[in-house]
Design a protein around this motif. Structure first.
Motif, PDB file in Angstrom:
ATOM      1  N   LYS A  18       0.823  -1.212   0.000  1.00 30.01           N
ATOM      2  CA  LYS A  18       0.000   0.000   0.000  1.00 30.01           C
ATOM      3  C   LYS A  18       0.857   1.262   0.000  1.00 30.01           C
ATOM      4  CE  LYS A  18      -3.810   2.286   2.273  1.00 30.01           C
ATOM      5  NZ  LYS A  18      -4.916   2.183   3.205  1.00 30.01           N
ATOM      6  N   ALA A  19       1.906   1.272   0.804  1.00 29.42           N
ATOM      7  CA  ALA A  19       2.788   2.438   0.879  1.00 29.42           C
ATOM      8  C   ALA A  19       3.454   2.735  -0.464  1.00 29.42           C
ATOM      9  CB  ALA A  19       3.845   2.224   1.964  1.00 29.42           C
ATOM     10  N   ALA A  20       3.608   1.711  -1.291  1.00 26.11           N
ATOM     11  CA  ALA A  20       4.230   1.892  -2.608  1.00 26.11           C
ATOM     12  C   ALA A  20       3.246   2.422  -3.650  1.00 26.11           C
ATOM     13  CB  ALA A  20       4.832   0.569  -3.086  1.00 26.11           C
ATOM     14  N   GLY A  21       1.955   2.436  -3.319  1.00 21.94           N
ATOM     15  CA  GLY A  21       0.981   2.981  -4.262  1.00 21.94           C
ATOM     16  C   GLY A  21       0.060   1.962  -4.903  1.00 21.94           C
ATOM     17  N   PHE A  22      -0.156   0.855  -4.209  1.00 21.61           N
ATOM     18  CA  PHE A  22      -1.052  -0.187  -4.704  1.00 21.61           C
ATOM     19  C   PHE A  22      -2.204  -0.373  -3.731  1.00 21.61           C
ATOM     20  CE2 PHE A  22       3.099  -1.210  -6.482  1.00 21.61           C
ATOM     21  CZ  PHE A  22       2.807  -1.545  -7.791  1.00 21.61           C
ATOM     22  N   GLU A  23      -3.316  -0.866  -4.258  1.00 24.25           N
ATOM     23  CA  GLU A  23      -4.467  -1.203  -3.430  1.00 24.25           C
ATOM     24  C   GLU A  23      -4.741  -2.693  -3.578  1.00 24.25           C
ATOM     25  OE1 GLU A  23      -9.230  -0.429  -3.513  1.00 24.25           O
ATOM     26  OE2 GLU A  23      -7.930   1.304  -3.919  1.00 24.25           O
ATOM     27  N   LYS A  24      -4.694  -3.411  -2.469  1.00 25.42           N
ATOM     28  CA  LYS A  24      -4.933  -4.853  -2.501  1.00 25.42           C
ATOM     29  C   LYS A  24      -6.390  -5.128  -2.870  1.00 25.42           C
ATOM     30  CE  LYS A  24      -4.501  -8.980   0.345  1.00 25.42           C
ATOM     31  NZ  LYS A  24      -3.980  -9.500   1.610  1.00 25.42           N
ATOM     32  N   ILE A  25      -6.578  -6.080  -3.796  1.00 25.71           N
ATOM     33  CA  ILE A  25      -7.944  -6.389  -4.223  1.00 25.71           C
ATOM     34  C   ILE A  25      -8.336  -7.851  -3.998  1.00 25.71           C
ATOM     35  CG2 ILE A  25      -8.149  -4.480  -5.843  1.00 25.71           C
ATOM     36  CD1 ILE A  25      -7.407  -6.351  -8.110  1.00 25.71           C
ATOM     37  N   ASP A  26      -7.358  -8.738  -3.765  1.00 21.22           N
ATOM     38  CA  ASP A  26      -7.712 -10.134  -3.536  1.00 21.22           C
ATOM     39  C   ASP A  26      -6.535 -10.868  -2.919  1.00 21.22           C
ATOM     40  OD1 ASP A  26      -9.335 -12.386  -3.498  1.00 21.22           O
ATOM     41  OD2 ASP A  26      -9.170 -12.792  -5.643  1.00 21.22           O
ATOM     42  N   GLN A  27      -6.835 -12.019  -2.311  1.00 26.06           N
ATOM     43  CA  GLN A  27      -5.799 -12.850  -1.701  1.00 26.06           C
ATOM     44  C   GLN A  27      -6.267 -14.293  -1.643  1.00 26.06           C
ATOM     45  OE1 GLN A  27      -3.938 -11.715   2.136  1.00 26.06           O
ATOM     46  NE2 GLN A  27      -4.629 -13.713   2.853  1.00 26.06           N
ATOM     47  N   ARG A  28      -5.327 -15.196  -1.799  1.00 27.43           N
ATOM     48  CA  ARG A  28      -5.566 -16.623  -1.585  1.00 27.43           C
ATOM     49  C   ARG A  28      -4.517 -17.109  -0.588  1.00 27.43           C
ATOM     50  NH1 ARG A  28      -9.559 -15.372  -3.889  1.00 27.43           N
ATOM     51  NH2 ARG A  28     -10.441 -16.249  -5.771  1.00 27.43           N
ATOM     52  N   ILE A  29      -4.915 -18.099   0.207  1.00 21.22           N
ATOM     53  CA  ILE A  29      -3.998 -18.673   1.189  1.00 21.22           C
ATOM     54  C   ILE A  29      -4.202 -20.180   1.199  1.00 21.22           C
ATOM     55  CG2 ILE A  29      -5.612 -18.331   3.112  1.00 21.22           C
ATOM     56  CD1 ILE A  29      -3.074 -17.660   4.844  1.00 21.22           C
ATOM     57  N   ASP A  30      -3.121 -20.925   1.375  1.00 21.99           N
ATOM     58  CA  ASP A  30      -3.247 -22.377   1.408  1.00 21.99           C
ATOM     59  C   ASP A  30      -3.886 -22.814   2.723  1.00 21.99           C
ATOM     60  OD1 ASP A  30      -0.895 -21.764   2.945  1.00 21.99           O
ATOM     61  OD2 ASP A  30      -0.257 -23.846   2.718  1.00 21.99           O
ATOM     62  N   GLN A  31      -4.259 -24.081   2.798  1.00 19.89           N
ATOM     63  CA  GLN A  31      -5.004 -24.584   3.952  1.00 19.89           C
ATOM     64  C   GLN A  31      -4.216 -24.571   5.252  1.00 19.89           C
ATOM     65  OE1 GLN A  31      -6.166 -28.588   3.022  1.00 19.89           O
ATOM     66  NE2 GLN A  31      -4.083 -29.330   2.829  1.00 19.89           N
ATOM     67  N   TRP A  32      -2.887 -24.482   5.182  1.00 20.77           N
ATOM     68  CA  TRP A  32      -2.066 -24.473   6.383  1.00 20.77           C
ATOM     69  C   TRP A  32      -1.657 -23.062   6.814  1.00 20.77           C
ATOM     70  CZ3 TRP A  32      -0.933 -27.637   2.171  1.00 20.77           C
ATOM     71  CH2 TRP A  32      -1.349 -28.959   2.313  1.00 20.77           C
ATOM     72  N   GLY A  33      -1.962 -22.087   5.987  1.00 17.73           N
ATOM     73  CA  GLY A  33      -1.597 -20.714   6.315  1.00 17.73           C
ATOM     74  C   GLY A  33      -0.128 -20.394   6.098  1.00 17.73           C
ATOM     75  N   ILE A  34       0.528 -21.169   5.235  1.00 14.32           N
ATOM     76  CA  ILE A  34       1.957 -20.970   4.976  1.00 14.32           C
ATOM     77  C   ILE A  34       2.183 -19.989   3.835  1.00 14.32           C
ATOM     78  CG2 ILE A  34       4.113 -22.093   4.270  1.00 14.32           C
ATOM     79  CD1 ILE A  34       3.013 -24.681   5.527  1.00 14.32           C
ATOM     80  N   PHE A  35       1.478 -20.167   2.731  1.00 14.01           N
ATOM     81  CA  PHE A  35       1.700 -19.381   1.520  1.00 14.01           C
ATOM     82  C   PHE A  35       0.482 -18.532   1.188  1.00 14.01           C
ATOM     83  CE2 PHE A  35       4.114 -23.352   0.990  1.00 14.01           C
ATOM     84  CZ  PHE A  35       5.389 -22.837   0.896  1.00 14.01           C
ATOM     85  N   THR A  36       0.736 -17.293   0.833  1.00 11.33           N
ATOM     86  CA  THR A  36      -0.342 -16.441   0.336  1.00 11.33           C
ATOM     87  C   THR A  36       0.045 -15.904  -1.037  1.00 11.33           C
ATOM     88  OG1 THR A  36       0.517 -14.380   1.297  1.00 11.33           O
ATOM     89  CG2 THR A  36      -0.966 -15.701   2.672  1.00 11.33           C
ATOM     90  N   VAL A  37      -0.963 -15.681  -1.838  1.00 10.13           N
ATOM     91  CA  VAL A  37      -0.810 -15.013  -3.129  1.00 10.13           C
ATOM     92  C   VAL A  37      -1.844 -13.901  -3.141  1.00 10.13           C
ATOM     93  CG1 VAL A  37      -0.910 -15.230  -5.643  1.00 10.13           C
ATOM     94  CG2 VAL A  37      -0.070 -17.148  -4.264  1.00 10.13           C
ATOM     95  N   SER A  38      -1.379 -12.669  -3.356  1.00  7.18           N
ATOM     96  CA  SER A  38      -2.259 -11.512  -3.331  1.00  7.18           C
ATOM     97  C   SER A  38      -2.170 -10.752  -4.640  1.00  7.18           C
ATOM     98  CB  SER A  38      -1.872 -10.577  -2.180  1.00  7.18           C
ATOM     99  OG  SER A  38      -1.984 -11.242  -0.945  1.00  7.18           O
ATOM    100  N   VAL A  39      -3.243 -10.038  -4.940  1.00  6.99           N
ATOM    101  CA  VAL A  39      -3.310  -9.188  -6.121  1.00  6.99           C
ATOM    102  C   VAL A  39      -3.606  -7.764  -5.661  1.00  6.99           C
ATOM    103  CG1 VAL A  39      -4.449  -8.743  -8.332  1.00  6.99           C
ATOM    104  CG2 VAL A  39      -4.188 -11.092  -7.518  1.00  6.99           C
ATOM    105  N   ALA A  40      -2.843  -6.833  -6.183  1.00 10.00           N
ATOM    106  CA  ALA A  40      -3.063  -5.416  -5.882  1.00 10.00           C
ATOM    107  C   ALA A  40      -3.063  -4.643  -7.185  1.00 10.00           C
ATOM    108  CB  ALA A  40      -1.972  -4.896  -4.946  1.00 10.00           C
ATOM    109  N   GLN A  41      -3.755  -3.512  -7.162  1.00 10.90           N
ATOM    110  CA  GLN A  41      -3.868  -2.669  -8.346  1.00 10.90           C
ATOM    111  C   GLN A  41      -3.140  -1.349  -8.093  1.00 10.90           C
ATOM    112  OE1 GLN A  41      -7.906  -1.415  -9.394  1.00 10.90           O
ATOM    113  NE2 GLN A  41      -7.425  -1.999 -11.498  1.00 10.90           N
ATOM    114  N   ARG A  42      -2.420  -0.896  -9.099  1.00  7.70           N
ATOM    115  CA  ARG A  42      -1.733   0.399  -9.006  1.00  7.70           C
ATOM    116  C   ARG A  42      -2.788   1.498  -8.989  1.00  7.70           C
ATOM    117  NH1 ARG A  42       0.886   4.247  -7.596  1.00  7.70           N
ATOM    118  NH2 ARG A  42       2.603   5.175  -8.754  1.00  7.70           N
ATOM    119  N   VAL A  43      -2.701   2.382  -7.979  1.00  6.43           N
ATOM    120  CA  VAL A  43      -3.672   3.468  -7.868  1.00  6.43           C
ATOM    121  C   VAL A  43      -3.077   4.763  -8.395  1.00  6.43           C
ATOM    122  CG1 VAL A  43      -5.016   2.475  -6.003  1.00  6.43           C
ATOM    123  CG2 VAL A  43      -3.026   3.862  -5.448  1.00  6.43           C
TER     124      VAL A  43
END
Length: 165
Positions: A140-165
């Motif tokens: 967010k501080a870099a100028g993006f807005e997070k719009i979605d996230q996925r996380i595995d069943q163990w909470g180890i890995f996340t993949v997020s998508v952000a849009q440049r604002v």
């Protein structure tokens, strides 16, 4: 590899795909994968520093999608991450997308630290686990807005998508 596999499945290939890695060995292996998949010459793999703000901000063509996967957890210093994200934000137009990964927790941290030393000149690889909130704040501080996230069943890995604002 997964980016190249996705590009290979495209009915209409992207106008430009630029993959980067700091290691010339990895660049060579990636270039070979591009050739093996018979991808167009618009798909390239180059040696580059992911923390060089100026180089990233000057990317041409400006990326409309940037993927940072499995990188930031290798480095403890948030200033490095901010430089990388700031460079990407400087290159990207509003509406462009950033996909980023995070590892807020990992059950094999010590085993990994003792086993994988290639990127640190033989020193132990101690991953920098960040809470998802911390990683999202850097984005967010870099100028993006997070719009979605996925996380595995163990909470180890996340993949997020952000849009440049």
């Amino acid at each position: 590899r997964y980016v190249l596999d996705a590009v290979a499945k495209c009915a209409v290939p992207p106008a430009s795909v630029r993959l980067q890695d700091y290691s010339q060995l990895n660049v060579g292996l990636g270039t070979r994968l591009i050739a093996e998949r018979n991808l167009p010459t618009s798909v390239t793999f180059r040696q580059a520093d992911a923390f060089d703000t100026g180089m990233l901000a000057g990317l041409k063509p400006a990326p409309d999608l940037a993927i940072v996967s499995g990188l930031y957890e290798l480095f403890a210093d948030n200033a490095l991450i901010s430089r990388s994200l700031g460079g990407l934000a400087g290159a990207m137009e509003p509406g462009a997308l950033l996909i980023y990964t995070n590892q807020p927790w990992h059950p094999q941290l010590e085993m990994i630290a003792r086993s994988l030393t290639s990127h640190r000149g033989g020193q132990a690889w101690v991953m920098r686990r960040r809470t998802q909130g911390e990683m999202d704040q850097l984005v967010k501080a870099a100028g993006f807005e997070k719009i979605d996230q996925r996380i595995d069943q163990w909470g180890i890995f996340t993949v997020s998508v952000a849009q440049r604002v």
